[in-house]
Design a protein around this motif. Sequence first.
Motif, PDB file in Angstrom:
ATOM      1  N   ASP A   1       1.333  -3.794  -7.892  1.00 27.93           N
ATOM      2  CA  ASP A   1       1.815  -2.210  -8.061  1.00 27.93           C
ATOM      3  C   ASP A   1       1.598  -1.948  -6.735  1.00 27.93           C
ATOM      4  OD1 ASP A   1       4.104  -1.858  -9.481  1.00 27.93           O
ATOM      5  OD2 ASP A   1       3.461  -0.372 -10.480  1.00 27.93           O
ATOM      6  N   LYS A   2       0.017  -1.664  -6.075  1.00 28.99           N
ATOM      7  CA  LYS A   2      -0.405  -1.170  -5.316  1.00 28.99           C
ATOM      8  C   LYS A   2       0.501  -2.245  -3.711  1.00 28.99           C
ATOM      9  CE  LYS A   2      -4.691  -4.691  -4.932  1.00 28.99           C
ATOM     10  NZ  LYS A   2      -5.663  -4.837  -5.124  1.00 28.99           N
ATOM     11  N   PHE A   3       0.816  -3.105  -4.115  1.00 29.90           N
ATOM     12  CA  PHE A   3       1.407  -3.739  -2.777  1.00 29.90           C
ATOM     13  C   PHE A   3       3.263  -3.127  -2.764  1.00 29.90           C
ATOM     14  CE2 PHE A   3      -1.512  -6.998  -4.270  1.00 29.90           C
ATOM     15  CZ  PHE A   3      -2.145  -6.733  -3.155  1.00 29.90           C
ATOM     16  N   ALA A   4       3.416  -2.335  -3.814  1.00 28.12           N
ATOM     17  CA  ALA A   4       4.791  -2.711  -2.666  1.00 28.12           C
ATOM     18  C   ALA A   4       5.362  -1.536  -2.368  1.00 28.12           C
ATOM     19  CB  ALA A   4       5.586  -1.341  -4.575  1.00 28.12           C
ATOM     20  N   PRO A   5       5.818  -1.012  -1.205  1.00 30.34           N
ATOM     21  CA  PRO A   5       6.493  -0.436  -0.525  1.00 30.34           C
ATOM     22  C   PRO A   5       6.985   1.022  -0.873  1.00 30.34           C
ATOM     23  CG  PRO A   5       8.142  -1.852  -0.925  1.00 30.34           C
ATOM     24  CD  PRO A   5       7.024  -2.060  -1.819  1.00 30.34           C
ATOM     25  N   PHE A   6       6.668   1.891   0.346  1.00 28.96           N
ATOM     26  CA  PHE A   6       7.016   3.566   0.384  1.00 28.96           C
ATOM     27  C   PHE A   6       7.341   4.196   1.423  1.00 28.96           C
ATOM     28  CE2 PHE A   6       2.239   3.300   0.608  1.00 28.96           C
ATOM     29  CZ  PHE A   6       2.262   3.960   1.960  1.00 28.96           C
ATOM     30  N   LEU A   7       8.014   5.018   1.329  1.00 26.13           N
ATOM     31  CA  LEU A   7       7.809   5.898   2.764  1.00 26.13           C
ATOM     32  C   LEU A   7       7.615   6.955   3.458  1.00 26.13           C
ATOM     33  CD1 LEU A   7      12.246   6.296   1.474  1.00 26.13           C
ATOM     34  CD2 LEU A   7      11.378   5.071   3.397  1.00 26.13           C
ATOM     35  N   ILE A   8       6.962   6.900   4.494  1.00 27.90           N
ATOM     36  CA  ILE A   8       6.249   7.412   5.314  1.00 27.90           C
ATOM     37  C   ILE A   8       6.281   7.936   6.697  1.00 27.90           C
ATOM     38  CG2 ILE A   8       5.165   5.703   6.841  1.00 27.90           C
ATOM     39  CD1 ILE A   8       2.600   7.481   6.525  1.00 27.90           C
ATOM     40  N   ASN A   9       6.680   9.302   6.915  1.00 30.35           N
ATOM     41  CA  ASN A   9       7.362  10.149   8.226  1.00 30.35           C
ATOM     42  C   ASN A   9       6.220  11.748   8.656  1.00 30.35           C
ATOM     43  OD1 ASN A   9       8.858  10.945   9.968  1.00 30.35           O
ATOM     44  ND2 ASN A   9      10.283  10.523   8.936  1.00 30.35           N
ATOM     45  N   VAL A  10       5.705  11.590   9.811  1.00 29.11           N
ATOM     46  CA  VAL A  10       5.091  12.452  10.589  1.00 29.11           C
ATOM     47  C   VAL A  10       5.981  13.458  11.304  1.00 29.11           C
ATOM     48  CG1 VAL A  10       2.799  12.546  12.467  1.00 29.11           C
ATOM     49  CG2 VAL A  10       3.590  10.612  11.173  1.00 29.11           C
ATOM     50  N   TYR A  11       5.317  15.012  11.078  1.00 26.20           N
ATOM     51  CA  TYR A  11       6.050  15.967  10.934  1.00 26.20           C
ATOM     52  C   TYR A  11       5.277  17.159  11.800  1.00 26.20           C
ATOM     53  CZ  TYR A  11       9.495  14.648   7.803  1.00 26.20           C
ATOM     54  OH  TYR A  11      10.872  14.256   7.213  1.00 26.20           O
TER      55      TYR A  11
ATOM     56  N   LYS B   1      14.370   0.611  -7.193  1.00 28.77           N
ATOM     57  CA  LYS B   1      14.346   0.034  -6.722  1.00 28.77           C
ATOM     58  C   LYS B   1      12.970  -1.231  -6.981  1.00 28.77           C
ATOM     59  CE  LYS B   1      15.199  -1.617  -1.977  1.00 28.77           C
ATOM     60  NZ  LYS B   1      16.727  -2.893  -2.220  1.00 28.77           N
ATOM     61  N   TYR B   2      11.459  -0.704  -7.084  1.00 33.52           N
ATOM     62  CA  TYR B   2      11.036  -1.087  -7.561  1.00 33.52           C
ATOM     63  C   TYR B   2      11.040  -3.040  -8.590  1.00 33.52           C
ATOM     64  CZ  TYR B   2       8.126   2.320  -5.083  1.00 33.52           C
ATOM     65  OH  TYR B   2       7.061   2.974  -3.898  1.00 33.52           O
ATOM     66  N   GLU B   3      11.327  -2.099  -9.122  1.00 27.27           N
ATOM     67  CA  GLU B   3      12.156  -3.220  -9.979  1.00 27.27           C
ATOM     68  C   GLU B   3      13.184  -4.598 -10.151  1.00 27.27           C
ATOM     69  OE1 GLU B   3      14.239  -1.326 -13.661  1.00 27.27           O
ATOM     70  OE2 GLU B   3      12.727  -0.598 -14.550  1.00 27.27           O
ATOM     71  N   GLU B   4      14.296  -4.237  -8.573  1.00 24.24           N
ATOM     72  CA  GLU B   4      14.837  -5.180  -7.631  1.00 24.24           C
ATOM     73  C   GLU B   4      13.543  -5.581  -7.415  1.00 24.24           C
ATOM     74  OE1 GLU B   4      17.806  -3.564  -6.070  1.00 24.24           O
ATOM     75  OE2 GLU B   4      18.965  -2.963  -7.879  1.00 24.24           O
ATOM     76  N   LEU B   5      12.559  -5.199  -6.430  1.00 23.01           N
ATOM     77  CA  LEU B   5      11.513  -5.976  -5.994  1.00 23.01           C
ATOM     78  C   LEU B   5      10.040  -6.845  -6.729  1.00 23.01           C
ATOM     79  CD1 LEU B   5      11.246  -2.818  -3.036  1.00 23.01           C
ATOM     80  CD2 LEU B   5      12.330  -5.965  -2.608  1.00 23.01           C
ATOM     81  N   GLY B   6       9.798  -6.744  -7.204  1.00 22.98           N
ATOM     82  CA  GLY B   6       9.454  -7.194  -8.339  1.00 22.98           C
ATOM     83  C   GLY B   6       8.248  -6.810  -8.922  1.00 22.98           C
ATOM     84  N   PHE B   7       8.073  -4.729  -9.106  1.00 25.11           N
ATOM     85  CA  PHE B   7       7.363  -3.908  -9.257  1.00 25.11           C
ATOM     86  C   PHE B   7       7.397  -3.197 -10.793  1.00 25.11           C
ATOM     87  CE2 PHE B   7       6.969  -4.659  -4.856  1.00 25.11           C
ATOM     88  CZ  PHE B   7       5.810  -5.076  -4.347  1.00 25.11           C
TER      89      PHE B   7
END
Length: 234
Positions: free
Chosen positions: A105-115, A171-177
């Motif tokens: 799971d440490k390789f699973a994607p996530f979203l980031i932004n800067v404000y 979405k994580y389950e679809e990606l295999g996480f």
Amino acid sequence: MNRFLFLSIFYMMVSCGSNANFGVVTCSEIYNGEESITIKPKRNISHYMPKNFGHSYSPSYDIKIGVHIPLTKNNDGILKELIIDVKKSIIYDMNKKKSIHNDNDKFAPFLINVYEFDLKNKQFINKFFVEDTLISLKKNEKKIRLNLEQYKIPFSENGLFITIEKLSKKKYEELGFVNGPSFGIVGVSKRNIISPYYLNNRYESQWQDYKFLIERNNTFDINFVISRKKLKAN
């Protein structure tokens, strides 16, 4: 500030030290007239209060997490890179009555932004990415190193605010996480300036101080690398 100097094998002058006023560690590298400054939380692990050590935290799917770093004389430049500590997920199985570790799971994607963030009114002033950016840890990395030089993100008087959001469980389950990544936490001093925040999308409209982490003297393990031109001495 307590500091020490050394020369790297690439002949860059490097200066590192801790600043008790801000509760952070800064390392400065000077090469070809440009200074790169890495700012990270100063670890402050209590031998008598092990809860301060910190490890990782996996937010629920309704929770966004973030950190704010204010403008200081050490970071009045351009945000060059973010270094983010991501870890495996740990889920407690009520039926088996034990914790299940999901290393992948440490390789699973996530979203980031800067404000740019107005701390007084808890509102964003400026958004540097039009869309939240999807990132993930690479197989040969220990931490995510996100290069941001192309965006020319300046530190304003409001400092910078970094947001992190997981994808949906489906979405994580679809990606295999299993559950998505956890995010590293470190024990810090009470003077730490890299402050943790959270936003509950279901119940709140404003970002909140992450009091649970703050009261434990913890923050998220996110490092900021700042770039600025080194002024020549007269």
